[in-house]
Motif scaffolding. Structure first.
Motif, PDB file in Angstrom:
ATOM      1  N   VAL A   1       2.360  13.093  -2.241  1.00 15.25           N
ATOM      2  CA  VAL A   1       1.367  12.085  -1.881  1.00 15.25           C
ATOM      3  C   VAL A   1       1.933  11.025  -0.945  1.00 15.25           C
ATOM      4  CG1 VAL A   1       0.008  12.381  -3.977  1.00 15.25           C
ATOM      5  CG2 VAL A   1       1.852  10.702  -3.940  1.00 15.25           C
ATOM      6  N   ARG A   2       3.228  11.062  -0.702  1.00 17.25           N
ATOM      7  CA  ARG A   2       3.847  10.049   0.158  1.00 17.25           C
ATOM      8  C   ARG A   2       4.054  10.568   1.584  1.00 17.25           C
ATOM      9  NH1 ARG A   2       6.521   4.912  -1.450  1.00 17.25           N
ATOM     10  NH2 ARG A   2       6.975   3.989   0.562  1.00 17.25           N
TER      11      ARG A   2
ATOM     12  N   GLN B   1       2.494  12.427   3.734  1.00 15.51           N
ATOM     13  CA  GLN B   1       1.419  12.449   4.731  1.00 15.51           C
ATOM     14  C   GLN B   1       0.430  11.314   4.504  1.00 15.51           C
ATOM     15  OE1 GLN B   1       1.500  14.719   7.180  1.00 15.51           O
ATOM     16  NE2 GLN B   1       3.311  15.723   6.332  1.00 15.51           N
ATOM     17  N   ASN B   2       0.932  10.185   4.036  1.00 14.12           N
ATOM     18  CA  ASN B   2      -0.002   9.179   3.537  1.00 14.12           C
ATOM     19  C   ASN B   2       0.426   7.768   3.908  1.00 14.12           C
ATOM     20  OD1 ASN B   2      -2.221   8.259   2.151  1.00 14.12           O
ATOM     21  ND2 ASN B   2      -1.325   8.433   0.116  1.00 14.12           N
ATOM     22  N   LEU B   3      -0.557   6.890   4.007  1.00 18.09           N
ATOM     23  CA  LEU B   3      -0.359   5.445   4.055  1.00 18.09           C
ATOM     24  C   LEU B   3      -1.265   4.840   2.993  1.00 18.09           C
ATOM     25  CD1 LEU B   3      -0.478   4.790   7.903  1.00 18.09           C
ATOM     26  CD2 LEU B   3       1.517   4.451   6.450  1.00 18.09           C
ATOM     27  N   ARG B   4      -0.723   3.920   2.199  1.00 17.38           N
ATOM     28  CA  ARG B   4      -1.543   3.274   1.179  1.00 17.38           C
ATOM     29  C   ARG B   4      -0.972   1.889   0.891  1.00 17.38           C
ATOM     30  NH1 ARG B   4       0.717   3.238  -3.833  1.00 17.38           N
ATOM     31  NH2 ARG B   4      -1.302   3.022  -4.852  1.00 17.38           N
ATOM     32  N   THR B   5      -1.845   0.986   0.543  1.00 16.99           N
ATOM     33  CA  THR B   5      -1.387  -0.334   0.153  1.00 16.99           C
ATOM     34  C   THR B   5      -1.208  -0.408  -1.361  1.00 16.99           C
ATOM     35  OG1 THR B   5      -1.773  -2.711   0.365  1.00 16.99           O
ATOM     36  CG2 THR B   5      -3.687  -1.325  -0.101  1.00 16.99           C
ATOM     37  N   TYR B   6      -0.440  -1.373  -1.799  1.00 15.03           N
ATOM     38  CA  TYR B   6      -0.267  -1.638  -3.233  1.00 15.03           C
ATOM     39  C   TYR B   6       0.048  -3.123  -3.394  1.00 15.03           C
ATOM     40  CZ  TYR B   6       4.758  -1.606  -2.239  1.00 15.03           C
ATOM     41  OH  TYR B   6       6.000  -1.886  -1.726  1.00 15.03           O
ATOM     42  N   LYS B   7      -0.390  -3.688  -4.470  1.00 11.39           N
ATOM     43  CA  LYS B   7      -0.224  -5.111  -4.758  1.00 11.39           C
ATOM     44  C   LYS B   7      -0.647  -5.998  -3.580  1.00 11.39           C
ATOM     45  CE  LYS B   7       3.582  -4.475  -8.040  1.00 11.39           C
ATOM     46  NZ  LYS B   7       4.983  -4.847  -8.392  1.00 11.39           N
ATOM     47  N   PRO B   8      -1.773  -5.714  -2.919  1.00 13.60           N
ATOM     48  CA  PRO B   8      -2.180  -6.575  -1.807  1.00 13.60           C
ATOM     49  C   PRO B   8      -2.471  -7.998  -2.280  1.00 13.60           C
ATOM     50  CG  PRO B   8      -3.965  -5.102  -2.420  1.00 13.60           C
ATOM     51  CD  PRO B   8      -2.766  -4.654  -3.198  1.00 13.60           C
ATOM     52  N   LEU B   9      -1.895  -8.957  -1.589  1.00 12.43           N
ATOM     53  CA  LEU B   9      -2.071 -10.391  -1.859  1.00 12.43           C
ATOM     54  C   LEU B   9      -1.515 -10.820  -3.210  1.00 12.43           C
ATOM     55  CD1 LEU B   9      -5.709 -10.857  -0.481  1.00 12.43           C
ATOM     56  CD2 LEU B   9      -3.533 -11.025   0.752  1.00 12.43           C
ATOM     57  N   SER B  10      -0.732  -9.948  -3.864  1.00  8.93           N
ATOM     58  CA  SER B  10      -0.188 -10.310  -5.180  1.00  8.93           C
ATOM     59  C   SER B  10       1.240  -9.804  -5.382  1.00  8.93           C
ATOM     60  CB  SER B  10      -1.094  -9.745  -6.295  1.00  8.93           C
ATOM     61  OG  SER B  10      -1.150  -8.327  -6.243  1.00  8.93           O
ATOM     62  N   HIS B  11       1.918  -9.426  -4.329  1.00  9.27           N
ATOM     63  CA  HIS B  11       3.272  -8.879  -4.476  1.00  9.27           C
ATOM     64  C   HIS B  11       4.240  -9.951  -4.958  1.00  9.27           C
ATOM     65  CE1 HIS B  11       7.091  -6.967  -3.379  1.00  9.27           C
ATOM     66  NE2 HIS B  11       6.429  -5.822  -3.404  1.00  9.27           N
ATOM     67  N   GLN B  12       5.196  -9.558  -5.784  1.00  6.73           N
ATOM     68  CA  GLN B  12       6.099 -10.529  -6.421  1.00  6.73           C
ATOM     69  C   GLN B  12       7.050 -11.228  -5.454  1.00  6.73           C
ATOM     70  OE1 GLN B  12       6.082  -7.244  -7.003  1.00  6.73           O
ATOM     71  NE2 GLN B  12       8.171  -6.401  -7.022  1.00  6.73           N
ATOM     72  N   HIS B  13       7.183 -10.724  -4.223  1.00  8.41           N
ATOM     73  CA  HIS B  13       8.062 -11.400  -3.267  1.00  8.41           C
ATOM     74  C   HIS B  13       7.384 -12.589  -2.584  1.00  8.41           C
ATOM     75  CE1 HIS B  13      10.889  -7.671  -2.697  1.00  8.41           C
ATOM     76  NE2 HIS B  13      10.853  -8.135  -3.932  1.00  8.41           N
TER      77      HIS B  13
ATOM     78  N   ALA C   1       4.746   3.845   3.249  1.00  6.05           N
ATOM     79  CA  ALA C   1       4.692   4.744   4.400  1.00  6.05           C
ATOM     80  C   ALA C   1       5.563   5.979   4.177  1.00  6.05           C
ATOM     81  CB  ALA C   1       5.164   4.005   5.650  1.00  6.05           C
ATOM     82  N   PRO C   2       5.347   7.037   4.961  1.00  7.90           N
ATOM     83  CA  PRO C   2       6.155   8.261   4.819  1.00  7.90           C
ATOM     84  C   PRO C   2       7.515   8.146   5.496  1.00  7.90           C
ATOM     85  CG  PRO C   2       4.463   8.591   6.482  1.00  7.90           C
ATOM     86  CD  PRO C   2       4.210   7.237   5.889  1.00  7.90           C
ATOM     87  N   LEU C   3       8.294   7.149   5.063  1.00  8.24           N
ATOM     88  CA  LEU C   3       9.677   6.949   5.475  1.00  8.24           C
ATOM     89  C   LEU C   3      10.544   7.005   4.226  1.00  8.24           C
ATOM     90  CD1 LEU C   3       9.174   3.644   7.512  1.00  8.24           C
ATOM     91  CD2 LEU C   3       9.289   5.938   8.502  1.00  8.24           C
ATOM     92  N   THR C   4      11.786   7.430   4.363  1.00  5.01           N
ATOM     93  CA  THR C   4      12.716   7.311   3.241  1.00  5.01           C
ATOM     94  C   THR C   4      13.301   5.914   3.180  1.00  5.01           C
ATOM     95  OG1 THR C   4      13.282   9.648   3.346  1.00  5.01           O
ATOM     96  CG2 THR C   4      14.834   8.207   2.211  1.00  5.01           C
ATOM     97  N   ARG C   5      13.737   5.410   4.328  1.00  5.49           N
ATOM     98  CA  ARG C   5      14.347   4.087   4.405  1.00  5.49           C
ATOM     99  C   ARG C   5      13.644   3.245   5.451  1.00  5.49           C
ATOM    100  NH1 ARG C   5      20.122   3.408   3.199  1.00  5.49           N
ATOM    101  NH2 ARG C   5      20.922   5.212   2.061  1.00  5.49           N
TER     102      ARG C   5
END
Length: 351
Positions: free
Chosen positions: A199-200, A202-214, A239-243
Motif C-alpha cells: 500500500v506504500r 504506489q501510493n500517497l496518503r496523508t496522516y495526522k493532518p493538522l495534529s502531528h506531534q511535531h 510517499a513511496p520513498l524509503t528515505r
C-alpha cells in the motif's frame, strides 16, 4: 584505544541501525553494548544485515543502569513514553551523558505533550528545562554542556531548518502552512496496514493532518529563535520513498522584502554550518541528501499581493540520519567534546 564508551538502549529499529553503523566506525567512541527487549542473545546482524561481520556484539536484555555501566554516553532508540521511564533512572543511577531520540523531552509545555502524545508524561518535572533541544544549528553551545539532549524529530528538523533564517532575521510572523512528504522508514521497522510495501509503493496518503506531534516542537523552537505570534498548519504525507523528507512551508513577509534580503538571511543563519547547505543552481531535493547527514534549504519569493509577499521555503533531509541518528551522533560528539562531524561527513550516494 578509543577514548569513550557508548551504549545503545533500544537497538533493533531503523534509527538504531544508523546509530550502530556510525559508532562502529567512530575513531574516538567504542560501542560496548546494545540492549533490546527483542532478539535477545542474537547477533546485531540478525536484525541489521548490513552489519554482518562488522561486530561481535549481541542484543542483551538489561536494566537501564546496567546497560549504561561504565559508559560515557548512552543513546536511546526507544519509543515515546518508554524513554521517559528510562531517563530518570539513568540520571539518578549513572554519570553517563544521555542522547534521547524519542519525543519525550523535546517540549517544555506539559499540556502540549499530553495533547499531542496522548496521555500523562511519565516524568513531568524533567520537562522544566532538564533537557537541551538537540538542534546543533541553534543550540550548539548548550548541547556541549548538557547531561540530557532531546534530539529533534525528523519533520521538525526539516521544517525548522527551512524557516530558521526567517525567524532569526525577524521576518517570520503569524501562521505558516506546511506540507511535508516522508519516506517509509520513518514509520519504523514493524509494518502496519498503512505502511507495508503493497500500500506504500504506489501510493500517497496523508496522516495526522493538522495534529502531528511535531507541531508544538516546531512552534516552541522557532518562537525561541525569533518568530512572532507563530503558528503552523502542518499536513504530513507518506510517499513511496524509503528515505527522505521534503517540506514546503508558505510564509508571508512584508512587500518590501526582496530575494536579496532573503538570500542574506539564509547565508547568515547557516554561516559556517557544515551540514546545512543552500544549493547554488537548484532547489533542495531528497536524492541529494539521502544517505547523508546533510540538509538542503532554499526558497522562492512570490509577487506582491495585498501588501505582502509569499515565501515558499523548501528543505530536504534523510529522515534516519539528519532527522534521527545522525543528528544524535552530532550531539554525542558535542557532549563528549569531540569534533561534531566525526563519522558524519560522507556525502551519501546519488541517485
Amino acid at each position: 584505544m578509543k577514548r569513550f564508551k557508548a551504549s545503545i538502549i533500544g537497538g533493533s529499529g531503523y534509527g538504531a541501525a544508523e546509530l550502530i553503523r556510525r559508532i562502529l566506525i567512530h575513531p574516538e567512541v567504542e560501542l560496548v553494548r546494545v540492549s533490546s527487549i527483542d532478539y535477545i542473545g542474537e547477533p546485531l546482524s540478525a536484525v541489521h544485515p548490513h552489519l554482518e561481520g562488522r561486530t561481535d556484539l549481541r542484543f542483551e536484555k538489561l536494566e537501564p543502569e546496567d546497560a549504561a555501566a561504565g559508559c560515557d554516553v548512552v543513546l536511546l532508540g526507544l519509543p515515546h513514553k518508554v524513554a521517559a521511564n528510562v531517563v530518570p533512572r539513568l540520571l539518578e543511577k549513572t554519570q553517563a551523558k544521555i542522547v534521547d531520540l524519542s519525543g519525550d523531552f523535546r517540549l517544555r509545555d506539559l499540556a502540549a505533550y499530553e495533547q499531542y502524545y496522548g496521555g500523562k508524561h511519565p516524568a513531568p518535572d524533567l520537562l522544566k528545562g532538564a533537557a537541551v533541544y538537540g538542534l546543533p544549528e541553534l543550540n550548539r553551545d548548550a548541547i556541549r554542556s548538557a547531561r540530557l539532549v532531546a534530539s529533534p524529530g525528523c519533520f521538525a528538523t526539516t521544517i525548522i531548518l527551512g524557516l530558521l533564517p526567517l525567524a532569526k532575521a525577524g521576518l517570520l510572523e503569524g501562521a505558516v502552512e506546511t506540507v511535508g512528504i516522508t519516506g517509509s522508514s520513518g514509520s519504523g521497522i514493524t509494518p502496519t496496514a498503512t505502511t507495508h510495501h503493497p500500500v506504500r509503493a504506489q501510493n500517497l496518503r496523508t496522516y495526522k493532518p493538522l495534529s502531528h506531534q511535531h507541531m508544538p516542537e516546531i512552534s516552541e523552537t522557532l518562537t525561541a529563535a525569533g518568530a512572532k505570534s507563530f503558528g503552523i498548519h502542518f499536513v504530513p504525507v507518506s510517499a513511496p520513498l524509503t528515505r527522505g523528507i521534503f517540506s514546503t512551508s508558505f510564509a508571508r513577509v512584508d512587500a518590501s522584502v526582496t530575494p536579496e534580503r532573503l538570500a542574506e538571511a539564509y547565508a547568515a543563519a547557516f554561516e559556517g554550518e557544515r551540514f546545512v547547505r543552500r544549493p547554488k543552481k537548484r532547489l533542495p531535493e531528497v536524492a541529494a541528501v539521502s544517505g547523508s547527514n546533510y540538509a538542503e534549504v532554499g526558497f522562492e519569493l512570490g509577487p506582491v499581493e495585498e501588501g505582502h509577499r509569499t515565501v515558499a521555503c523548501f528543505s530536504a533531509i534523510d529522515n534516519l540520519i539528519k532527522g534521527g541518528a545522525g543528528q544524535g551522533i552530532q550531539s554525542m560528539n558535542l557532549v563528549l567534546g569531540l569534533d561534531e562531524g566525526l563519522t558524519l561527513e560522507d556525502p551519501g550516494g546519488y541517485p
